[in-house]
Design a protein around this motif. Structure first.
Motif, PDB file in Angstrom:
ATOM      1  N   ASN A   1      -3.996  -1.580   4.948  1.00  0.00           N
ATOM      2  CA  ASN A   1      -3.077  -2.655   5.341  1.00  0.00           C
ATOM      3  C   ASN A   1      -2.886  -3.644   4.198  1.00  0.00           C
ATOM      4  O   ASN A   1      -3.095  -4.846   4.342  1.00  0.00           O
ATOM      5  N   ASN A   2      -2.511  -3.128   3.057  1.00  0.00           N
ATOM      6  CA  ASN A   2      -2.203  -3.981   1.916  1.00  0.00           C
ATOM      7  C   ASN A   2      -0.993  -3.397   1.206  1.00  0.00           C
ATOM      8  O   ASN A   2      -0.616  -2.238   1.448  1.00  0.00           O
ATOM      9  N   LEU A   3      -0.396  -4.187   0.349  1.00  0.00           N
ATOM     10  CA  LEU A   3       0.812  -3.735  -0.334  1.00  0.00           C
ATOM     11  C   LEU A   3       0.885  -4.357  -1.717  1.00  0.00           C
ATOM     12  O   LEU A   3       0.159  -5.300  -2.031  1.00  0.00           O
ATOM     13  N   GLY A   4       1.763  -3.809  -2.550  1.00  0.00           N
ATOM     14  CA  GLY A   4       1.962  -4.336  -3.886  1.00  0.00           C
ATOM     15  C   GLY A   4       0.916  -3.928  -4.893  1.00  0.00           C
ATOM     16  O   GLY A   4       0.887  -4.438  -6.011  1.00  0.00           O
TER      17      GLY A   4
ATOM     18  N   VAL B   1      -1.317  -1.230  -7.446  1.00  0.00           N
ATOM     19  CA  VAL B   1      -0.990  -0.130  -8.344  1.00  0.00           C
ATOM     20  C   VAL B   1      -1.194   1.212  -7.657  1.00  0.00           C
ATOM     21  O   VAL B   1      -0.598   2.221  -8.050  1.00  0.00           O
ATOM     22  N   LYS B   2      -2.036   1.239  -6.622  1.00  0.00           N
ATOM     23  CA  LYS B   2      -2.224   2.438  -5.809  1.00  0.00           C
ATOM     24  C   LYS B   2      -1.284   2.374  -4.609  1.00  0.00           C
ATOM     25  O   LYS B   2      -1.246   1.375  -3.896  1.00  0.00           O
ATOM     26  N   SER B   3      -0.539   3.436  -4.374  1.00  0.00           N
ATOM     27  CA  SER B   3       0.385   3.470  -3.247  1.00  0.00           C
ATOM     28  C   SER B   3      -0.385   3.463  -1.935  1.00  0.00           C
ATOM     29  O   SER B   3      -1.405   4.150  -1.795  1.00  0.00           O
ATOM     30  N   THR B   4       0.106   2.697  -0.975  1.00  0.00           N
ATOM     31  CA  THR B   4      -0.570   2.581   0.319  1.00  0.00           C
ATOM     32  C   THR B   4       0.399   2.894   1.449  1.00  0.00           C
ATOM     33  O   THR B   4       1.619   2.791   1.309  1.00  0.00           O
ATOM     34  N   VAL B   5      -0.177   3.239   2.600  1.00  0.00           N
ATOM     35  CA  VAL B   5       0.616   3.557   3.780  1.00  0.00           C
ATOM     36  C   VAL B   5      -0.054   2.938   5.002  1.00  0.00           C
ATOM     37  O   VAL B   5      -1.292   2.891   5.097  1.00  0.00           O
ATOM     38  N   THR B   6       0.749   2.429   5.909  1.00  0.00           N
ATOM     39  CA  THR B   6       0.245   1.937   7.182  1.00  0.00           C
ATOM     40  C   THR B   6       1.333   2.117   8.236  1.00  0.00           C
ATOM     41  O   THR B   6       2.492   2.409   7.914  1.00  0.00           O
ATOM     42  N   ILE B   7       0.957   1.975   9.474  1.00  0.00           N
ATOM     43  CA  ILE B   7       1.897   1.894  10.593  1.00  0.00           C
ATOM     44  C   ILE B   7       1.789   0.461  11.111  1.00  0.00           C
ATOM     45  O   ILE B   7       0.778   0.105  11.721  1.00  0.00           O
ATOM     46  N   PRO B   8       2.764  -0.389  10.841  1.00  0.00           N
ATOM     47  CA  PRO B   8       2.649  -1.809  11.213  1.00  0.00           C
ATOM     48  C   PRO B   8       2.289  -2.036  12.672  1.00  0.00           C
ATOM     49  O   PRO B   8       1.546  -2.969  12.993  1.00  0.00           O
ATOM     50  N   ALA B   9       2.780  -1.191  13.552  1.00  0.00           N
ATOM     51  CA  ALA B   9       2.538  -1.388  14.980  1.00  0.00           C
ATOM     52  C   ALA B   9       1.063  -1.300  15.344  1.00  0.00           C
ATOM     53  O   ALA B   9       0.633  -1.875  16.342  1.00  0.00           O
TER      54      ALA B   9
ATOM     55  N   ALA C   1      -2.075  -6.927  -8.625  1.00  0.00           N
ATOM     56  CA  ALA C   1      -1.913  -5.529  -8.236  1.00  0.00           C
ATOM     57  C   ALA C   1      -3.153  -4.666  -8.422  1.00  0.00           C
ATOM     58  O   ALA C   1      -3.213  -3.559  -7.887  1.00  0.00           O
ATOM     59  N   SER C   2      -4.150  -5.142  -9.154  1.00  0.00           N
ATOM     60  CA  SER C   2      -5.368  -4.347  -9.291  1.00  0.00           C
ATOM     61  C   SER C   2      -6.154  -4.306  -7.983  1.00  0.00           C
ATOM     62  O   SER C   2      -7.003  -3.441  -7.792  1.00  0.00           O
ATOM     63  N   GLY C   3      -5.886  -5.271  -7.085  1.00  0.00           N
ATOM     64  CA  GLY C   3      -6.589  -5.311  -5.815  1.00  0.00           C
ATOM     65  C   GLY C   3      -7.985  -5.899  -5.899  1.00  0.00           C
ATOM     66  O   GLY C   3      -8.794  -5.719  -4.987  1.00  0.00           O
TER      67      GLY C   3
END
Length: 451
Positions: A374-377, A379-387, A225-227
């Motif tokens: 385009n990453n997930l999981g 510790v920093k919250s992320t957002v994307t539009i999958p399409a 989760a640290s990326g």
């Protein structure tokens, strides 16, 4: 004493006091940043290379730091599973998926292999199955119309079917499958059931305990989760029984991968990445618990807004697979004397804001705390539009909603995340009107495959 519990296994892994004594007392697993092992004699080299004594020989065959990560992953995924379990770690999650599936496609077993899979898969998984296996190798890929219909799975199986494959929960629609029912079907067909459980992590669900044969993970996600590092894992129970497959492969599948395909094809994780992943995985249970608790609050908040058309989260009763999530997703070791076990539904969710694609783009662009990635999981919250991100390259019959915004909830304060979403959904334009309606400047985006 009982055996070590999940959190203890994550912290300790296979590195104990005795191992520390051989490493100058180091409390943590050393990072063996070396490509090869020195031998004190030709005979020692011969015996080690032949597998007659302990050793790692060459980094493409193994490394002590990588071995500690494999032991830890196997212990966590095999926790409370009545079977012997082993793991092989890889460079990425996609390498893990490829290694877990490719060995079953040998033409020595039959000239026309086919696979049966849920279409609710990560975009790159669909590409591997459709393009790399289907178009390039002639493997028939049979996508199940409804992953919740066991009969639908069964109709696709024949004597040339090599495995069943599903994500549970899936990315980005966070749908589950009925793992025990599919496991029973796989046993009847004498083929493996392979489950990608990246979004659950072993802190919430362990498919081997539900009947699956092989589990894959992207360790790049919540486990790391640290990326800082990428990684993947294949975990399998020992003594698998599959029709037509050689004993060398089924006796210890993960061991077979390490000694054969991984050694030959070179998809081995670097010791430095293994070292950073070991540091991250120690806090997996507490981290996933916190992230999942926040994600449920965020999902409930969005579900109660009139300017949100739909929310995708298995913790909501409205979600199509909520009943499976309630049955299968539990915070590990949350039950005990005087306390009930608690459900946790993971850190990923999606929603569709009112106003379609233009509104989805505006909301994403206005978010301040969420990182557009385009990453997930993490510790920093992320957002994307999958399409336009994770699933842009996919073609097929079932679309990911083109106006779906995917959120991965991290460890920020939940109230701060909700306030950020609130301002992004309600911010007014310069004319004083709420900007949630359609905009002619933003075209509709066509994307065709579920998740």
């Amino acid at each position: 004493m009982t055996g070590p519990r999940f959190a203890t296994l994550a912290v300790r892994g296979s590195y104990n006091h005795e191992a520390a004594a051989h490493n100058l007392g180091s409390l943590g697993e050393p990072a063996y940043l070396a490509t090869a092992q020195h031998f004190d004699s030709a005979e020692t080299m011969r015996a080690t290379a032949a597998g007659e004594r302990e050793g790692w020989v060459y980094a493409r065959r193994g490394n002590p730091t990588v071995g500690h990560l494999e032991d830890t992953v196997a212990a966590l995924e095999g926790y409370q599973v009545d079977a012997e379990v082993s793991a092989a770690v890889t460079t990425t999650g996609m390498a893990a998926i490829t290694l877990a599936t490719t060995p079953f496609l040998s033409t020595a077993v039959g000239a026309k292999p086919n696979i049966v899979a849920s279409p609710a898969c990560y975009g790159s998984t669909v590409m591997v199955f459709d393009k790399r296996y289907g178009d390039e190798r002639g493997v028939s890929v049979r996508w199940v119309d409804d992953p919740l219909s066991v009969d639908g799975w069964e109709r696709h199986i024949d004597e040339d079917t090599r495995f069943l494959y599903a994500e549970s929960p899936s990315n980005p629609m966070v749908q589950l499958v009925d793992i025990p029912a599919l496991a029973e079907l796989a046993r009847w067909a004498e083929i493996p059931l392979i489950i990608d459980a990246t979004l659950a992590t072993p802190a919430l669900m362990r498919p081997l305990g539900l009947g699956a044969d092989i589990v894959v993970h992207s360790l790049t996600k919540a486990a790391g989760a640290s990326g800082r590092s990428m990684g993947g894992a294949v975990i399998a129970r020992h003594g698998l029984q599959f029709r037509g497959q050689p004993a060398e492969m089924t006796t210890n599948f993960a061991g077979y991968l390490r000694s054969g395909p991984m050694r030959d094809m070179g998809s081995v994780l670097s010791p430095f990445n293994a070292w950073t992943l070991l540091a991250d995985i120690r806090e997996l249970r507490a981290r996933v618990d916190s992230m999942s608790t926040s994600a449920l609050r965020v999902a409930e908040y969005l579900a109660n807004r009139s300017d949100v058309v739909e929310v995708f989260y298995p913790g909501l009763p409205s979600h199509r697979t909520h009943h499976l999530a309630k049955r299968d997703m539990w915070l590990v070791d949350s039950g005990g004397p005087g306390r009930d076990a608690v459900n946790r539904f993971g850190f990923l969710l999606g929603f569709r804001p009112a106003g379609g694609v233009p509104a989805a783009h505006r909301v994403m662009d206005r978010l301040d705390l969420f990182w557009r990635a385009n990453n997930l999981g993490q510790v920093k919250s992320t957002v994307t539009i999958p399409a336009i991100g994770t699933h842009q390259q996919i073609g097929g019959d079932e679309p990911v909603p083109s106006d779906m915004v995917r959120l991965s909830v991290g460890l920020e304060h939940t109230d701060d995340l909700i306030e950020d979403l609130d301002q992004a959904l309600t911010r007014r334009d310069v004319a004083g009107r709420r900007s949630t309606g359609p905009s002619e400047a933003m075209p509709e985006i066509a994307v065709d495959r579920v998740e």
